[in-house]
Motif scaffolding. Structure first.
Motif, mmCIF file in Angstrom:
data_model
loop_
_atom_site.group_PDB
_atom_site.id
_atom_site.type_symbol
_atom_site.label_atom_id
_atom_site.label_comp_id
_atom_site.label_asym_id
_atom_site.label_seq_id
_atom_site.Cartn_x
_atom_site.Cartn_y
_atom_site.Cartn_z
ATOM 1 N N ALA A 16 0.843 -1.187 0.000
ATOM 2 C CA ALA A 16 0.000 0.000 0.000
ATOM 3 C C ALA A 16 0.883 1.244 0.000
ATOM 4 C CB ALA A 16 -0.906 -0.016 1.236
ATOM 5 N N GLY A 17 0.432 2.260 -0.700
ATOM 6 C CA GLY A 17 1.134 3.526 -0.696
ATOM 7 C C GLY A 17 2.167 3.671 -1.781
ATOM 8 N N THR A 18 2.465 2.599 -2.513
ATOM 9 C CA THR A 18 3.434 2.713 -3.586
ATOM 10 C C THR A 18 2.792 3.371 -4.790
ATOM 11 O OG1 THR A 18 2.887 0.485 -4.322
ATOM 12 C CG2 THR A 18 4.777 0.715 -2.857
ATOM 13 N N THR A 19 3.583 4.139 -5.518
ATOM 14 C CA THR A 19 3.080 4.810 -6.701
ATOM 15 C C THR A 19 3.079 3.849 -7.880
ATOM 16 O OG1 THR A 19 5.266 5.568 -7.401
ATOM 17 C CG2 THR A 19 4.051 6.965 -5.843
ATOM 18 N N PHE A 20 2.442 4.302 -8.968
ATOM 19 C CA PHE A 20 2.408 3.486 -10.183
ATOM 20 C C PHE A 20 3.813 3.171 -10.664
ATOM 21 C CE2 PHE A 20 2.624 3.607 -14.858
ATOM 22 C CZ PHE A 20 1.869 2.489 -15.163
ATOM 23 N N GLY A 21 4.680 4.190 -10.712
ATOM 24 C CA GLY A 21 6.043 3.978 -11.187
ATOM 25 C C GLY A 21 6.826 3.035 -10.291
ATOM 26 N N GLN A 22 6.697 3.196 -8.970
ATOM 27 C CA GLN A 22 7.409 2.310 -8.038
ATOM 28 C C GLN A 22 6.941 0.865 -8.183
ATOM 29 O OE1 GLN A 22 6.333 4.437 -4.470
ATOM 30 N NE2 GLN A 22 8.364 5.349 -4.266
ATOM 31 N N GLN A 23 5.633 0.682 -8.333
ATOM 32 C CA GLN A 23 5.118 -0.680 -8.451
ATOM 33 C C GLN A 23 5.565 -1.324 -9.753
ATOM 34 O OE1 GLN A 23 3.339 -1.730 -5.696
ATOM 35 N NE2 GLN A 23 3.677 -3.760 -6.536
ATOM 36 N N MET A 24 5.581 -0.558 -10.848
ATOM 37 C CA MET A 24 6.040 -1.103 -12.118
ATOM 38 C C MET A 24 7.516 -1.476 -12.036
ATOM 39 S SD MET A 24 3.658 -1.502 -14.342
ATOM 40 C CE MET A 24 4.745 -1.824 -15.734
ATOM 41 N N LEU A 25 8.302 -0.694 -11.312
ATOM 42 C CA LEU A 25 9.720 -1.012 -11.150
ATOM 43 C C LEU A 25 9.895 -2.314 -10.380
ATOM 44 C CD1 LEU A 25 12.586 0.005 -11.725
ATOM 45 C CD2 LEU A 25 12.522 1.205 -9.535
ATOM 46 N N LEU A 26 9.081 -2.514 -9.345
ATOM 47 C CA LEU A 26 9.146 -3.756 -8.577
ATOM 48 C C LEU A 26 8.779 -4.966 -9.436
ATOM 49 C CD1 LEU A 26 7.475 -2.584 -5.243
ATOM 50 C CD2 LEU A 26 9.875 -3.196 -5.544
ATOM 51 N N ILE A 188 14.687 -17.815 -21.580
ATOM 52 C CA ILE A 188 15.113 -16.543 -21.007
ATOM 53 C C ILE A 188 14.002 -15.951 -20.137
ATOM 54 C CG2 ILE A 188 15.771 -14.163 -21.559
ATOM 55 C CD1 ILE A 188 17.155 -15.239 -24.058
ATOM 56 N N ALA A 189 12.762 -16.064 -20.596
ATOM 57 C CA ALA A 189 11.626 -15.554 -19.823
ATOM 58 C C ALA A 189 11.552 -16.232 -18.464
ATOM 59 C CB ALA A 189 10.330 -15.776 -20.597
ATOM 60 N N LEU A 190 11.755 -17.535 -18.439
ATOM 61 C CA LEU A 190 11.708 -18.266 -17.177
ATOM 62 C C LEU A 190 12.808 -17.788 -16.237
ATOM 63 C CD1 LEU A 190 10.411 -20.562 -15.551
ATOM 64 C CD2 LEU A 190 12.042 -22.129 -16.625
ATOM 65 N N ALA A 191 13.992 -17.525 -16.777
ATOM 66 C CA ALA A 191 15.110 -17.061 -15.959
ATOM 67 C C ALA A 191 14.809 -15.717 -15.302
ATOM 68 C CB ALA A 191 16.377 -16.956 -16.811
ATOM 69 N N PHE A 192 14.028 -14.880 -15.958
ATOM 70 C CA PHE A 192 13.665 -13.588 -15.378
ATOM 71 C C PHE A 192 12.535 -13.728 -14.357
ATOM 72 C CE2 PHE A 192 15.836 -11.594 -19.013
ATOM 73 C CZ PHE A 192 16.452 -10.525 -18.358
ATOM 74 N N MET A 193 11.555 -14.586 -14.654
ATOM 75 C CA MET A 193 10.333 -14.592 -13.847
ATOM 76 C C MET A 193 10.485 -15.291 -12.509
ATOM 77 S SD MET A 193 7.237 -15.079 -16.608
ATOM 78 C CE MET A 193 7.877 -16.630 -17.230
ATOM 79 N N VAL A 194 11.060 -16.489 -12.502
ATOM 80 C CA VAL A 194 11.073 -17.284 -11.271
ATOM 81 C C VAL A 194 11.824 -16.591 -10.135
ATOM 82 C CG1 VAL A 194 11.860 -19.436 -10.230
ATOM 83 C CG2 VAL A 194 10.680 -19.472 -12.430
ATOM 84 N N PRO A 195 13.020 -16.013 -10.368
ATOM 85 C CA PRO A 195 13.693 -15.360 -9.237
ATOM 86 C C PRO A 195 13.089 -14.010 -8.854
ATOM 87 C CG PRO A 195 15.243 -15.966 -11.001
ATOM 88 C CD PRO A 195 13.871 -16.023 -11.566
ATOM 89 N N SER A 196 12.226 -13.453 -9.686
ATOM 90 C CA SER A 196 11.797 -12.072 -9.469
ATOM 91 C C SER A 196 10.632 -11.934 -8.517
ATOM 92 C CB SER A 196 11.430 -11.420 -10.805
ATOM 93 O OG SER A 196 10.275 -12.028 -11.358
ATOM 94 N N VAL A 197 9.842 -13.005 -8.344
ATOM 95 C CA VAL A 197 8.665 -12.899 -7.499
ATOM 96 C C VAL A 197 9.027 -13.250 -6.067
ATOM 97 C CG1 VAL A 197 7.018 -13.307 -9.335
ATOM 98 C CG2 VAL A 197 8.022 -15.244 -8.160
ATOM 99 N N HIS A 198 8.323 -12.639 -5.121
ATOM 100 C CA HIS A 198 8.599 -12.813 -3.696
ATOM 101 C C HIS A 198 7.328 -13.227 -2.974
ATOM 102 C CE1 HIS A 198 12.406 -10.845 -4.531
ATOM 103 N NE2 HIS A 198 11.730 -9.860 -5.117
ATOM 104 N N GLY A 199 7.489 -13.755 -1.776
ATOM 105 C CA GLY A 199 6.324 -14.199 -1.028
ATOM 106 C C GLY A 199 5.863 -15.554 -1.505
ATOM 107 N N HIS A 200 4.659 -15.913 -1.134
ATOM 108 C CA HIS A 200 4.111 -17.230 -1.490
ATOM 109 C C HIS A 200 2.610 -17.096 -1.644
ATOM 110 C CE1 HIS A 200 3.353 -21.496 -1.614
ATOM 111 N NE2 HIS A 200 4.638 -21.738 -1.513
ATOM 112 N N PRO A 201 2.139 -16.744 -2.867
ATOM 113 C CA PRO A 201 0.722 -16.478 -3.043
ATOM 114 C C PRO A 201 -0.173 -17.693 -3.111
ATOM 115 C CG PRO A 201 1.841 -16.255 -5.125
ATOM 116 C CD PRO A 201 2.897 -16.531 -4.098
#
Length: 407
Positions: A16-26, A188-201
């Motif tokens: 909560a409280g993050t801006t559009f730009g900050q969230q897109m960067l994350l 290459i897509a898999l190499a970017f996606m798997v390490p980039s997500v955090h938490g456990h949804p």
């Protein structure tokens, strides 16, 4: 820490409280991987029928290969929540993307008849990957910027797919490269996606879920379900049938192809403003507005005399501009109510509904053209959009309260 605990503690994906730009960067690494998958899908979506046509494969076989992907995609929407709940989202995502890469390589090894099964597998795995990635994006996005974030990701994905389709049109992209290139993109897509997500949804909503739980797509919020079915029917028809309509009304093949380009350009221009507006008012009203404008534009097309091409491009751009963003608007509307608990089941249900519309829309539209001539397409757009507008108005009135994002 579970997803619910993370969200409650402010350490999970929804910040909560993050801006559009900050969230897109994350979300940037995840989005980059999603774009790689879309580009690969674009290359294959155009390259496969081209390869088959150049090899004099029968139209029936080409149609079966195309239908197999759609059928696999619908099946993947149903079974992916159960697989995610059993194995976890990281393992499931890795399996989905790796199987897509492996099936892509196998396209170069098997005869054309074998492509039917391979494309079915790719459709199912593609649906599973989309359920996970789009579900994560929607869960990670705070409600106040969810519409813009999902819309931006959707627009970038469409651009990546169009770029892949353009690459596949070049002669040097045919042959082995048409399969090796997408397979590399998936890896290459898999190499970017798997390490980039955090938490456990993965939560109780998906853990241990079976097929009967996956069928809970019927619980999808009504307005969102209607919206994605609508954009599946109308959007797919605009992309796949509009060029044929242009030829039937006397346009050159190049001009007819530009109708699809006009639809995409209109979508790029209008999607941002519509999603910005949806973050500040009841999203359902924006979807209703889009259906009404689409019906009016199709009526205007019916009134334009033959031979006047310039207005056709402008009106098709407006139709694409208001109708295609309904996809992102519907997802954002659903996730306003779905929350983190049911995010993957919600994504799978919405995608299944979109696939249902994508199968029905072009079939009905082409049948209307066969019966009534070129005007049949416009009748389809008018009647479908008007019926959806009336249905949405009834649903909104029945609900009796705004569906605006919670703050």
């Amino acid at each position: 820490m579970s997803c619910e605990e993370e969200v409650a503690a402010g350490t999970g994906p929804e910040r909560a409280g993050t801006t559009f730009g900050q969230q897109m960067l994350l979300l940037f690494p995840l989005v980059l991987g999603m774009l790689g998958m879309q580009a690969a899908a674009g290359v294959l979506g155009t390259g496969i029928p081209l390869q088959m046509a150049l090899s004099a494969v029968s139209p029936e076989t080409i149609g079966l290969v195309a239908s197999a992907y759609a059928a696999g995609f619908a099946a993947g929407c149903l079974i992916s929540p159960a697989l995610i709940g059993r194995f976890g989202y990281r393992k499931a995502l890795a399996c989905f993307v790796m199987l897509q890469a492996a099936a892509t390589v196998c396209l170069a090894l098997l005869p054309f008849e074998g492509w039917i099964a391979l494309r079915a597998v790719m459709g199912a795995c593609g649906a599973g990957a989309v359920v996970i990635t789009e579900g994560w994006v929607n869960t990670a996005a705070p409600a106040e910027v969810r519409g813009r974030i999902f819309g931006t990701v959707n627009m970038l994905g469409r651009m990546a797919m169009v770029a892949g389709q353009a690459v596949a049109a070049f002669p040097w992209a045919l042959g082995t490269l048409a399969f090796a290139g997408p397979a590399v993109l998936y890896a290459i897509a898999l190499a970017f996606m798997v390490p980039s997500v955090h938490g456990h949804p993965v939560t109780a909503a998906t853990r241990g879920a079976g097929l009967s739980r996956s069928l809970s797509f019927l619980e999808t919020p009504a307005v969102a379900a209607v919206g994605v079915i609508y954009v599946g029917a109308v959007g797919t028809t605009l992309i796949s049938v509009a060029p044929a309509w242009g030829v039937l009304v006397g346009m050159s093949s190049a001009a007819a192809a530009m109708l699809t380009v006009s639809v995409q350009i209109g979508s790029f221009v209008f999607q941002g403003p519509l999603l910005w507006l949806s973050d500040r008012m009841d999203r359902r009203l924006v979807i209703l507005f889009a259906a009404i404008v689409t019906a009016i534009c199709a009526l205007v097309l019916l009134a334009i005399p033959s031979g006047h091409q310039a207005p056709l491009f402008l009106i098709y751009a407006l139709i694409g501009g208001v109708s295609l963003p309904v996809y992102a608007l519907s997802f954002a509307t659903a996730f306003d109510h779905g929350g983190a608990v049911a995010n993957f089941r919600l994504s799978s249900g919405l995608l299944f509904n979109w696939a249902l519309g994508a199968v029905i829309g072009p079939t009905v539209a082409t049948a209307a053209i066969a019966r009534y001539g070129p005007e049949g397409l416009l009748h389809f757009l008018v009647l479908t959009s008007a019926a959806v507008a009336l249905l949405l108005a009834g649903l909104i009135r029945r609900a009796g309260h705004p569906n605006a994002p919670s703050k």
